[in-house]
Motif scaffolding. Sequence first.
Motif, PDB file in Angstrom:
ATOM      1  N   LEU A  27       0.831  -1.193   0.000  1.00 54.04           N
ATOM      2  CA  LEU A  27       0.000   0.000   0.000  1.00 54.04           C
ATOM      3  C   LEU A  27       0.875   1.256   0.000  1.00 54.04           C
ATOM      4  CD1 LEU A  27      -2.734  -1.055   2.575  1.00 54.04           C
ATOM      5  CD2 LEU A  27      -2.762  -1.294   0.088  1.00 54.04           C
ATOM      6  N   ALA A  28       0.479   2.240  -0.804  1.00 55.28           N
ATOM      7  CA  ALA A  28       1.265   3.461  -0.929  1.00 55.28           C
ATOM      8  C   ALA A  28       1.361   4.207   0.394  1.00 55.28           C
ATOM      9  CB  ALA A  28       0.654   4.363  -2.012  1.00 55.28           C
ATOM     10  N   ALA A  29       0.272   4.240   1.172  1.00 53.59           N
ATOM     11  CA  ALA A  29       0.288   4.976   2.433  1.00 53.59           C
ATOM     12  C   ALA A  29       1.309   4.394   3.402  1.00 53.59           C
ATOM     13  CB  ALA A  29      -1.104   4.979   3.059  1.00 53.59           C
ATOM     14  N   THR A  30       1.403   3.070   3.458  1.00 56.56           N
ATOM     15  CA  THR A  30       2.382   2.438   4.350  1.00 56.56           C
ATOM     16  C   THR A  30       3.805   2.786   3.914  1.00 56.56           C
ATOM     17  OG1 THR A  30       0.862   0.602   4.792  1.00 56.56           O
ATOM     18  CG2 THR A  30       3.184   0.244   5.307  1.00 56.56           C
ATOM     19  N   LYS A  31       4.072   2.747   2.623  1.00 56.50           N
ATOM     20  CA  LYS A  31       5.391   3.125   2.121  1.00 56.50           C
ATOM     21  C   LYS A  31       5.712   4.573   2.498  1.00 56.50           C
ATOM     22  CE  LYS A  31       5.171   0.097  -1.956  1.00 56.50           C
ATOM     23  NZ  LYS A  31       5.174   0.073  -3.440  1.00 56.50           N
ATOM     24  N   TYR A  32       4.700   5.429   2.413  1.00 62.95           N
ATOM     25  CA  TYR A  32       4.918   6.838   2.734  1.00 62.95           C
ATOM     26  C   TYR A  32       5.255   7.009   4.212  1.00 62.95           C
ATOM     27  CZ  TYR A  32       4.042  11.814   3.358  1.00 62.95           C
ATOM     28  OH  TYR A  32       4.181  13.136   3.676  1.00 62.95           O
ATOM     29  N   PHE A  33       4.445   6.435   5.083  1.00 61.39           N
ATOM     30  CA  PHE A  33       4.697   6.551   6.517  1.00 61.39           C
ATOM     31  C   PHE A  33       6.079   5.994   6.881  1.00 61.39           C
ATOM     32  CE2 PHE A  33      -0.144   6.164   7.154  1.00 61.39           C
ATOM     33  CZ  PHE A  33      -0.298   7.542   7.050  1.00 61.39           C
ATOM     34  N   TYR A  34       6.419   4.868   6.293  1.00 62.11           N
ATOM     35  CA  TYR A  34       7.695   4.213   6.614  1.00 62.11           C
ATOM     36  C   TYR A  34       8.883   5.051   6.164  1.00 62.11           C
ATOM     37  CZ  TYR A  34      11.174   0.489   7.045  1.00 62.11           C
ATOM     38  OH  TYR A  34      12.279  -0.251   7.405  1.00 62.11           O
TER      39      TYR A  34
END
Length: 216
Positions: free
Chosen positions: A110-117
């Motif tokens: 998921l893009a959001a998880t990549k962003y947060f990480y």
Amino acid sequence: MPELSFRVESAGITPFAMAPLLSFGLRVINASPNETIHNVVLRCQIRIEVTRRRYRRTEEEGLRDLFGEPSRWGQTLRAMLWTHASTVVPSFSTEILTELPVACTYDFNLAATKYFYGLEEGEIPLEFLFSGSVFYQRAEGPLQVAPISWSEEAKYRLPVATWQHLMDTYYPNQAWVQLRRDVFDRLYQYKVSQGIPTWEETVERMLAKADEATTV
């Protein structure tokens, strides 16, 4: 008809949940005090306003998987959908502070998880877009229902440390990667054929071989 407005005031980790769960403190204000709000069936779309913060050089490296080379970020950085959430707001007259639970995931597909990480510090600019239905009553009149305008929204800057603490609480020193079944089968066969006891050692051995290949 009730004139509701919304303000996100806080965010915290919900302890002992089955999966990672953030709880946002949500203040709901009714501008029509002569009406009693029986409840609000509230839906919310949460978006990440990625252009509303600065990024360190190391964060730019961590976000290349999402946005490409930093030199292209003027074209590639766009607000992205994080998730949807819902709650039922209990009865009130003028205002109430309630909680909006938001289920989170550590799925790196998921893009959001990549962003947060990819973030190291600072805050995550969020936009909350509200919809739903309000059940209300005027004086001794009948119970009525009205929709929430799609124009109702709220902003909140979620500390990166809160997200990091959430994932460290539920997945201490761990990360999750989802694989297609055929890819997993090949990886599993390699692990078994090499007599490797753990998945970590399996991946480490494959990475070591990849490093050797690149240095030849």
